[in-house]
Design an enzyme around this catalytic site. Structure first.
Site: not given
Ligand SMILES: [Zn+2]
Length: 210
Positions: A27, A44, A73-74, A93, A95
């Protein structure tokens, strides 16, 4: 600086972790604090155990301005949202499992079965699969950004946008709740859709476009 924003990001991080929307270091969350500065979560770390000093400040290109950690990285997905949607000031963001079930089944979420969801979320489209951490991810969501504040990411998860962080976060709660209700309704033969006329009245009452 911006201690209040950093504190609120930590609080929202704690909520998405407590609710099981993320596992391990999943996330990311960001808030646009002015025209060229974004505060975002570091890579991380568990989003349930963040402190304000862990936050990273970046510019709209993603260059770190402040903070000792690296952004996710997102982040490039968040940056694309801010570039395309000047009205948006926060992105979440996760899941979230039931919304992500639709995303991995590659099904969009049809919200016209439930009045609240139709008003709060509008239709929730499915962006095509994009390789995580690449430029494919922002490219995959771009066609949906103009008309949507909630987007499923195929074989990945879900992203919500808002004019402020709590709005983006509440959209995450709402899409996950509605996804769960939709899955349960399928066991009962499927949700019954509201008619066009009923939807139009609904949108009039709540003064929105759907
Ligand atoms: Zn994700």
């Amino acid at each position: 600086m911006h201690e209040d924003v950093k504190g609120l990001i930590c609080e929202v991080g704690r909520r998405i972790w407590m609710r099981g929307f993320v596992a391990a270091n999943d996330g990311n969350i960001s808030v646009k604090v002015d025209d060229n500065r974004i505060i975002t979560t570091p890579t991380g770390v568990s989003k349930g155990f963040m402190t304000p000093e862990m936050m990273v400040m970046v510019d709209l290109e993603g260059t770190v301005i402040e903070g000792s950690r690296r952004p996710s990285s997102e982040l490039r997905m968040h940056l694309r949202v801010y570039r395309e949607r000047p009205d948006v000031h926060a992105v979440v963001h996760t899941h979230a499992p039931q919304a992500s079930a639709f995303a991995i089944a590659r099904q969009s979420l049809e919200t016209r079965t439930m009045a609240e969801a139709a008003v709060m979320l509008g239709n929730v489209p499915l962006a095509p699969f994009a390789m995580p951490s690449t430029e494919e991810v922002p490219d995959s969501i771009t066609p949906y950004l103009k008309d949507h504040n909630v987007i499923l990411l195929a074989n990945h998860g879900v992203i919500t946008l808002g004019e402020d962080l709590m709005t983006a976060y509440y959209r995450m709660e709402s899409v996950e709740l509605f996804a769960g209700i939709s899955l349960s309704a399928r066991m009962l033969g499927g949700g019954v859709e509201l008619s066009d006329e009923q939807l139009q009245r609904l949108y009039q009452i709540f003064n929105c476009q759907g």
